[in-house]
Write an enzyme that holds these catalytic residues in place. Structure first.
Site, PDB file in Angstrom:
ATOM      1  N   ASP A  23       9.604  14.349   0.280  1.00 31.86           N
ATOM      2  CA  ASP A  23       9.556  15.745   0.731  1.00 31.86           C
ATOM      3  C   ASP A  23       8.281  15.978   1.535  1.00 31.86           C
ATOM      4  O   ASP A  23       7.348  15.161   1.512  1.00 31.86           O
ATOM      5  CB  ASP A  23       9.687  16.709  -0.462  1.00 31.86           C
ATOM      6  CG  ASP A  23       8.528  16.611  -1.424  1.00 31.86           C
ATOM      7  OD1 ASP A  23       7.392  16.887  -0.999  1.00 31.86           O
ATOM      8  OD2 ASP A  23       8.747  16.251  -2.596  1.00 31.86           O
ATOM      9  N   SER A  29      16.666  -6.931  -0.118  1.00 37.25           N
ATOM     10  CA  SER A  29      16.473  -7.828  -1.259  1.00 37.25           C
ATOM     11  C   SER A  29      16.394  -9.278  -0.810  1.00 37.25           C
ATOM     12  O   SER A  29      17.333  -9.805  -0.207  1.00 37.25           O
ATOM     13  CB  SER A  29      17.645  -7.658  -2.237  1.00 37.25           C
ATOM     14  OG  SER A  29      17.630  -8.724  -3.167  1.00 37.25           O
ATOM     15  N   GLN A  36       0.851  -1.199   0.000  1.00 41.86           N
ATOM     16  CA  GLN A  36       0.000   0.000   0.000  1.00 41.86           C
ATOM     17  C   GLN A  36       0.886   1.248   0.000  1.00 41.86           C
ATOM     18  O   GLN A  36       0.643   2.220  -0.713  1.00 41.86           O
ATOM     19  CB  GLN A  36      -0.902  -0.008   1.241  1.00 41.86           C
ATOM     20  CG  GLN A  36      -1.869  -1.182   1.244  1.00 41.86           C
ATOM     21  CD  GLN A  36      -2.679  -1.270   2.530  1.00 41.86           C
ATOM     22  OE1 GLN A  36      -2.323  -0.735   3.562  1.00 41.86           O
ATOM     23  NE2 GLN A  36      -3.788  -1.986   2.455  1.00 41.86           N
ATOM     24  N   ARG A  46      -3.245   8.038   4.557  1.00 40.82           N
ATOM     25  CA  ARG A  46      -3.047   6.792   5.301  1.00 40.82           C
ATOM     26  C   ARG A  46      -3.419   6.891   6.774  1.00 40.82           C
ATOM     27  O   ARG A  46      -3.474   5.890   7.455  1.00 40.82           O
ATOM     28  CB  ARG A  46      -1.588   6.331   5.143  1.00 40.82           C
ATOM     29  CG  ARG A  46      -1.207   6.032   3.705  1.00 40.82           C
ATOM     30  CD  ARG A  46      -2.128   5.023   3.067  1.00 40.82           C
ATOM     31  NE  ARG A  46      -1.787   4.761   1.670  1.00 40.82           N
ATOM     32  CZ  ARG A  46      -2.429   3.872   0.918  1.00 40.82           C
ATOM     33  NH1 ARG A  46      -3.440   3.173   1.398  1.00 40.82           N
ATOM     34  NH2 ARG A  46      -2.081   3.698  -0.352  1.00 40.82           N
ATOM     35  N   ARG A  96       2.611   2.684  -3.232  1.00 46.26           N
ATOM     36  CA  ARG A  96       1.780   3.385  -4.210  1.00 46.26           C
ATOM     37  C   ARG A  96       2.045   4.890  -4.188  1.00 46.26           C
ATOM     38  O   ARG A  96       1.658   5.601  -5.107  1.00 46.26           O
ATOM     39  CB  ARG A  96       0.293   3.121  -3.952  1.00 46.26           C
ATOM     40  CG  ARG A  96      -0.129   1.673  -4.064  1.00 46.26           C
ATOM     41  CD  ARG A  96       0.214   1.096  -5.424  1.00 46.26           C
ATOM     42  NE  ARG A  96      -0.311   1.891  -6.499  1.00 46.26           N
ATOM     43  CZ  ARG A  96      -1.551   1.835  -6.972  1.00 46.26           C
ATOM     44  NH1 ARG A  96      -2.391   0.965  -6.465  1.00 46.26           N
ATOM     45  NH2 ARG A  96      -1.953   2.628  -7.937  1.00 46.26           N
ATOM     46  N   HIS A  97       2.689   5.368  -3.141  1.00 48.93           N
ATOM     47  CA  HIS A  97       3.019   6.798  -3.053  1.00 48.93           C
ATOM     48  C   HIS A  97       4.308   7.011  -3.829  1.00 48.93           C
ATOM     49  O   HIS A  97       5.406   6.818  -3.323  1.00 48.93           O
ATOM     50  CB  HIS A  97       3.092   7.226  -1.585  1.00 48.93           C
ATOM     51  CG  HIS A  97       1.762   7.055  -0.917  1.00 48.93           C
ATOM     52  ND1 HIS A  97       0.859   8.077  -0.799  1.00 48.93           N
ATOM     53  CD2 HIS A  97       1.157   5.953  -0.413  1.00 48.93           C
ATOM     54  CE1 HIS A  97      -0.252   7.615  -0.230  1.00 48.93           C
ATOM     55  NE2 HIS A  97      -0.083   6.330   0.010  1.00 48.93           N
ATOM     56  N   HIS A 143       5.762  18.086   1.332  1.00 46.42           N
ATOM     57  CA  HIS A 143       4.472  18.216   0.644  1.00 46.42           C
ATOM     58  C   HIS A 143       3.856  16.837   0.384  1.00 46.42           C
ATOM     59  O   HIS A 143       2.675  16.596   0.658  1.00 46.42           O
ATOM     60  CB  HIS A 143       4.667  18.978  -0.681  1.00 46.42           C
ATOM     61  CG  HIS A 143       3.506  18.877  -1.601  1.00 46.42           C
ATOM     62  ND1 HIS A 143       2.233  19.274  -1.232  1.00 46.42           N
ATOM     63  CD2 HIS A 143       3.393  18.384  -2.857  1.00 46.42           C
ATOM     64  CE1 HIS A 143       1.403  19.042  -2.232  1.00 46.42           C
ATOM     65  NE2 HIS A 143       2.077  18.492  -3.222  1.00 46.42           N
TER      66      HIS A 143
HETATM   67  C1  LIG Z   1      -8.052   4.129   1.479  1.00 45.33           C
HETATM   68  C2  LIG Z   1      -7.325   3.814   0.204  1.00 45.33           C
HETATM   69  C3  LIG Z   1      -7.727   2.753  -0.582  1.00 45.33           C
HETATM   70  C4  LIG Z   1      -7.053   2.448  -1.770  1.00 45.33           C
HETATM   71  N1  LIG Z   1      -7.463   1.382  -2.510  1.00 45.33           N
HETATM   72  C5  LIG Z   1      -6.795   1.052  -3.637  1.00 45.33           C
HETATM   73  C6  LIG Z   1      -7.184  -0.077  -4.427  1.00 45.33           C
HETATM   74  O1  LIG Z   1      -8.131  -0.770  -4.099  1.00 45.33           O
HETATM   75  N2  LIG Z   1      -6.460  -0.379  -5.525  1.00 45.33           N
HETATM   76  C7  LIG Z   1      -5.394   0.383  -5.929  1.00 45.33           C
HETATM   77  O2  LIG Z   1      -4.784   0.074  -6.941  1.00 45.33           O
HETATM   78  N3  LIG Z   1      -5.014   1.467  -5.209  1.00 45.33           N
HETATM   79  C8  LIG Z   1      -5.669   1.803  -4.089  1.00 45.33           C
HETATM   80  N4  LIG Z   1      -5.255   2.902  -3.339  1.00 45.33           N
HETATM   81  C9  LIG Z   1      -4.068   3.663  -3.788  1.00 45.33           C
HETATM   82  C10 LIG Z   1      -4.448   5.031  -4.409  1.00 45.33           C
HETATM   83  O3  LIG Z   1      -5.156   4.841  -5.617  1.00 45.33           O
HETATM   84  C11 LIG Z   1      -3.175   5.859  -4.681  1.00 45.33           C
HETATM   85  O4  LIG Z   1      -2.374   5.188  -5.620  1.00 45.33           O
HETATM   86  C12 LIG Z   1      -2.345   6.075  -3.440  1.00 45.33           C
HETATM   87  O5  LIG Z   1      -3.142   6.537  -2.395  1.00 45.33           O
HETATM   88  C13 LIG Z   1      -1.228   7.092  -3.722  1.00 45.33           C
HETATM   89  O6  LIG Z   1      -1.800   8.354  -3.876  1.00 45.33           O
HETATM   90  P1  LIG Z   1      -1.181   9.452  -4.849  1.00 45.33           P
HETATM   91  O7  LIG Z   1      -1.223   8.963  -6.264  1.00 45.33           O
HETATM   92  O8  LIG Z   1      -1.861  10.745  -4.544  1.00 45.33           O
HETATM   93  O9  LIG Z   1       0.312   9.536  -4.300  1.00 45.33           O
HETATM   94  P2  LIG Z   1       1.659   9.787  -5.083  1.00 45.33           P
HETATM   95  O10 LIG Z   1       1.934   8.661  -5.990  1.00 45.33           O
HETATM   96  O11 LIG Z   1       2.681  10.110  -4.044  1.00 45.33           O
HETATM   97  O12 LIG Z   1       1.365  11.038  -5.928  1.00 45.33           O
HETATM   98  C14 LIG Z   1       1.289  12.347  -5.366  1.00 45.33           C
HETATM   99  C15 LIG Z   1       0.845  13.295  -6.441  1.00 45.33           C
HETATM  100  O13 LIG Z   1       1.736  13.244  -7.568  1.00 45.33           O
HETATM  101  C16 LIG Z   1       1.020  12.888  -8.762  1.00 45.33           C
HETATM  102  N5  LIG Z   1       1.838  11.923  -9.519  1.00 45.33           N
HETATM  103  C17 LIG Z   1       2.621  10.956  -9.013  1.00 45.33           C
HETATM  104  N6  LIG Z   1       3.242  10.282  -9.999  1.00 45.33           N
HETATM  105  C18 LIG Z   1       2.803  10.823 -11.142  1.00 45.33           C
HETATM  106  C19 LIG Z   1       3.054  10.569 -12.508  1.00 45.33           C
HETATM  107  N7  LIG Z   1       3.883   9.610 -12.897  1.00 45.33           N
HETATM  108  N8  LIG Z   1       2.441  11.339 -13.415  1.00 45.33           N
HETATM  109  C20 LIG Z   1       1.607  12.322 -13.043  1.00 45.33           C
HETATM  110  N9  LIG Z   1       1.325  12.619 -11.768  1.00 45.33           N
HETATM  111  C21 LIG Z   1       1.910  11.886 -10.841  1.00 45.33           C
HETATM  112  C22 LIG Z   1      -0.263  12.227  -8.287  1.00 45.33           C
HETATM  113  O14 LIG Z   1      -1.308  12.364  -9.225  1.00 45.33           O
HETATM  114  C23 LIG Z   1      -0.548  12.952  -6.996  1.00 45.33           C
HETATM  115  O15 LIG Z   1      -1.242  14.152  -7.215  1.00 45.33           O
HETATM  116  C24 LIG Z   1      -5.930   3.223  -2.173  1.00 45.33           C
HETATM  117  C25 LIG Z   1      -5.526   4.299  -1.367  1.00 45.33           C
HETATM  118  C26 LIG Z   1      -6.199   4.594  -0.194  1.00 45.33           C
HETATM  119  C27 LIG Z   1      -5.724   5.740   0.646  1.00 45.33           C
END
Ligand SMILES: Cc1cc2nc3c(=O)[nH]c(=O)nc-3n(C[C@H](O)[C@H](O)[C@H](O)COP(=O)(O)OP(=O)(O)OC[C@H]3O[C@@H](n4cnc5c(N)ncnc54)[C@H](O)[C@@H]3O)c2cc1C
Length: 278
Positions: A189, A102, A89, A200, A92-93, A191
């Protein structure tokens, strides 16, 4: 002005804060502080040094108005240890940089997440992604914990047997479950850390990753207390109302019915009742 050194942050550098049964988070290093946020913002406004009160006001203004880039000037490196399902999870950030242990190179330790009894609950009926708030009754919870322990033991036995036979570590590890502990260095960072913590720490996030977000908020707040004061004031516990909901809110404030129906009305009422993240 040189490197920002914050006495409260220096005190906790390298200190491991326990999370879950075997995990931890520790702050390896930081760059910047509240001071760096105001310096960066004032460079863009062309203004000089001000008082502490004015600095606090500026940080609050920046946060309230989503003038986010000065917050990117503060960077944290954490060392964290968490179960693989939490790591999946967390990863995904995408705006972070990380290095993970590893399993191709190292023999993974026999460390699996075993929830505390009060964290063992049934599947929620109204939230497909979560568990019920109340714990299972003791006897059933003990049975669940016993099953987990047994399966962990068997999985690790299988892993050890495969290694014993000379199987490559990268292949033997495929029998290990999601509860296995992994660890990494994670740099982000401020932000984007705010976003991680906001998402989270929220009640919709899984309990186990919430535990990490809460600890990381407390650690990072040592580095930039003013920024976290504003974050706690404006973001934590806040909710976002849509245009439709704002019109409904105005009607409610005028003593009328919200005018919303069905699921839209339920979502609106839930926002008013429960608010946002804790
Ligand atoms: C309660 C909860 C349930 C969730 N359930 C699921 C699920 O069932 N399945 C699933 O797959 N995911 C799930 N997620 C993950 C969610 O979809 C996001 O991927 C995750 O929360 C990361 O968020 P973010 O994209 O804002 O963060 P970051 O990846 O840190 O991105 C931060 C900001 O940068 C932008 N950004 C980052 N990388 C890029 C890029 N390459 N191009 C353009 N803009 C970019 C993003 O759009 C965002 O505005 C869940 C998340 C939460 C909190």
């Amino acid at each position: 002005m040189g490197r920002c050194v914050v006495a409260e942050a220096e005190e906790i550098l390298d200190k491991a804060f326990p999370v879950l049964d075997k995990g931890f988070v520790r702050l390896v290093d930081y760059m910047g502080s509240d001071q760096r946020i105001v310096q960066a913002a004032r460079v863009s406004y062309g203004e000089g040094t001000k008082t502490h009160r004015q600095d606090a006001g500026l940080i609050d203004y920046l946060l309230r108005n989503e003038h986010t880039s000065p917050f990117e000037q503060v960077v944290f490196t954490f060392h964290a240890k968490m179960p693989v399902f939490v790591a999946r999870q967390w990863v995904r950030h995408r705006t972070a940089r990380l290095n993970e242990i590893s399993g191709r190179y190292s023999i993974m330790a026999e460390e699996f997440y075993e929830p505390a009894m009060e964290d063992v609950s049934e599947q929620s009926e109204d939230n497909k992604q979560g568990r019920k708030n109340e714990p299972m009754e003791k006897e059933r919870a003990l049975k669940v914990l016993g099953t987990l322990k047994e399966l962990h033991g068997k999985a690790y036995e299988g892993y050890a047997a495969l290694l014993e036979e000379g199987t490559a570590r990268e292949l033997a590890r495929v029998v290990l479950p999601l509860s296995l502990y992994t660890e990494w260095y994670w740099q982000i960072d401020l932000h984007n850390l705010f976003r991680f913590i906001q998402l989270r720490m929220d009640a919709h996030a899984q309990r186990e990753i919430r535990a990490y977000a809460l600890v990381m908020r407390d650690i990072a707040a040592k580095v930039c207390p003013l920024a976290f004061e504003s974050f706690n004031r404006h973001v934590v516990g806040g909710v976002r109302f849509s245009g439709e909901e704002m019109r409904a809110l105005k009607r409610r404030l005028a003593g009328e019915e919200s005018g919303l129906k069905g699921r839209a009305a339920e979502r609106f009422e839930a926002k008013l009742k429960d608010g946002g993240s804790q």
